[in-house]
Design a protein around this motif. Structure first.
Motif, PDB file in Angstrom:
ATOM      1  N   TYR A  87       0.608  -1.085  -0.062  1.00  0.00           N
ATOM      2  CA  TYR A  87      -0.067  -0.099   0.022  1.00  0.00           C
ATOM      3  C   TYR A  87       1.010   1.120  -0.085  1.00  0.00           C
ATOM      4  O   TYR A  87       0.532   2.158  -0.995  1.00  0.00           O
ATOM      5  CB  TYR A  87      -0.951   0.175   1.158  1.00  0.00           C
ATOM      6  N   LEU A  88       1.896   1.229   0.873  1.00  0.00           N
ATOM      7  CA  LEU A  88       2.811   2.653   0.818  1.00  0.00           C
ATOM      8  C   LEU A  88       3.626   2.589  -0.359  1.00  0.00           C
ATOM      9  O   LEU A  88       3.532   3.765  -0.818  1.00  0.00           O
ATOM     10  CB  LEU A  88       3.779   2.095   2.155  1.00  0.00           C
ATOM     11  N   GLU A  98      -1.601   3.892 -15.169  1.00  0.00           N
ATOM     12  CA  GLU A  98      -2.820   3.284 -14.795  1.00  0.00           C
ATOM     13  C   GLU A  98      -2.310   2.126 -13.588  1.00  0.00           C
ATOM     14  O   GLU A  98      -3.286   1.825 -12.717  1.00  0.00           O
ATOM     15  CB  GLU A  98      -3.047   2.719 -16.062  1.00  0.00           C
ATOM     16  N   GLU A  99      -1.438   1.415 -14.008  1.00  0.00           N
ATOM     17  CA  GLU A  99      -1.009   0.152 -12.712  1.00  0.00           C
ATOM     18  C   GLU A  99      -0.896   0.685 -11.271  1.00  0.00           C
ATOM     19  O   GLU A  99      -1.243   0.191 -10.350  1.00  0.00           O
ATOM     20  CB  GLU A  99       0.452  -0.450 -13.289  1.00  0.00           C
ATOM     21  N   ILE A 100      -0.252   2.003 -11.407  1.00  0.00           N
ATOM     22  CA  ILE A 100      -0.019   2.457  -9.866  1.00  0.00           C
ATOM     23  C   ILE A 100      -1.408   2.965  -9.446  1.00  0.00           C
ATOM     24  O   ILE A 100      -1.839   2.507  -8.254  1.00  0.00           O
ATOM     25  CB  ILE A 100       1.007   3.563 -10.060  1.00  0.00           C
ATOM     26  N   ALA A 101      -2.240   3.586 -10.056  1.00  0.00           N
ATOM     27  CA  ALA A 101      -3.636   4.106  -9.797  1.00  0.00           C
ATOM     28  C   ALA A 101      -4.589   2.874  -9.265  1.00  0.00           C
ATOM     29  O   ALA A 101      -5.090   2.868  -8.389  1.00  0.00           O
ATOM     30  CB  ALA A 101      -4.104   4.650 -10.781  1.00  0.00           C
ATOM     31  N   THR A 105      -5.749   2.062  -5.225  1.00  0.00           N
ATOM     32  CA  THR A 105      -7.135   1.421  -4.990  1.00  0.00           C
ATOM     33  C   THR A 105      -7.337   0.217  -4.248  1.00  0.00           C
ATOM     34  O   THR A 105      -7.748   0.054  -3.291  1.00  0.00           O
ATOM     35  CB  THR A 105      -7.988   1.895  -6.062  1.00  0.00           C
ATOM     36  N   TYR A 106      -6.632  -0.766  -4.762  1.00  0.00           N
ATOM     37  CA  TYR A 106      -6.717  -2.169  -4.470  1.00  0.00           C
ATOM     38  C   TYR A 106      -6.071  -2.248  -3.011  1.00  0.00           C
ATOM     39  O   TYR A 106      -6.735  -2.957  -2.031  1.00  0.00           O
ATOM     40  CB  TYR A 106      -5.894  -3.019  -5.297  1.00  0.00           C
TER      41      TYR A 106
END
Length: 268
Positions: A87-88, A98-101, A105-106
């Motif tokens: 998460y951090l 897009e992958e980071i966004a 969220t996940y």
């Protein structure tokens, strides 16, 4: 890319604890080279430290063996990451990707779910141990009465003095910054309640086993038991009870458990 991909690369160690390989995660997050992923890990470790968490609990350095051709293998550095570490890392990545966004969220949702679950586990333990304290305090009071204790409040203070390194009940109350009518036992976490439960049960047993009689001897017995419990905590490397986190009133724990049961019934 779906949320499922993060579950697919999740691993579980021999203790049943989940973790993610930093190298696996870097590929999912769109990093073509692991070296370019390391700055994000370092920023995440700094965030972990600033949040008061132990970095090693979430970022465990490991070595993995990889094949380099002709059947040969070599060791490469990696990290075993907790869900919180992932998460951090996502929070310290480039949100334009897009992958980071998606990862942000996940892991934010999953981390929150884990926090809620852990809170409910702690609430269950607190409520159970608090009820046990009520029962055993009554039994301790009866044993003290049979031992000839006249001033029970004074007798109780000696137990606290032993366990809390010299602090009386009023001192503990002040340290927890409680209101006048609030009980210290209602503002103890499960670890602190367990220590006090052990003190109470062993003090009762000692009074009966040694046929202790008189206020002075009973006080001393309770003091000795409190000191012994404190010494055991110290030997085990635990946190002294007066330094443990102070939770909200146990009424809030009961409320959360009640709401959780209602939600389960609605979901059925």
């Amino acid at each position: 890319m779906s949320n499922n991909i993060f579950e697919q690369i999740k691993k579980v160690n021999e203790y049943g604890q989940e973790y993610w390989s930093a190298r696996d995660l870097s590929k999912i997050l769109g990093y073509t080279e692991y070296g370019k992923f390391l700055p994000a890990i370092e920023r995440a470790k700094e965030s972990c430290k600033n949040s008061g968490q132990n970095i090693d609990d979430h970022f465990a350095g490991v070595s993995d063996m990889v094949k380099i051709g002709s059947g040969a293998e070599r060791a490469v550095a990696d990290y075993s990451l907790s869900r919180y570490a992932c998460y951090l890392i996502a929070q310290n990545g480039d949100p334009r990707k897009e992958e980071i966004a998606l990862a942000q969220t996940y892991f934010a949702i999953q981390t929150r779910k884990q926090e809620v679950q852990q809170q409910l586990i702690e609430d269950n333990k607190r409520v159970y141990l608090r009820d046990e304290m009520k029962t055993h305090n009554k039994q301790l009071a009866q044993a003290a009465k049979e031992a000839g204790v006249i001033n029970y409040a004074n007798f109780q203070d000696y137990g606290y003095i032993g366990l809390y390194g010299g602090l009386r009940q009023r001192d503990i109350h002040a340290k927890k910054k409680l209101k006048q009518k609030e009980a210290i036992l209602d503002h103890m976490n499960s670890e602190e309640l367990a220590a006090n439960l052990f003190r109470a049960t062993q003090a009762e047993a000692k009074l009966k086993r040694e046929n202790i009689l008189g206020q002075h001897k009973a006080n001393q017995a309770h003091l000795d038991v409190g000191k012994k419990v404190r010494q055991t905590i110290k030997e085990l490397g635990g946190t002294m009870p007066e330094n443990l986190p102070i939770p909200d009133n146990i009424k809030e724990s009961k409320k959360r458990l009640k709401n959780s049961k209602k939600k389960l019934m609605l979901d059925e």
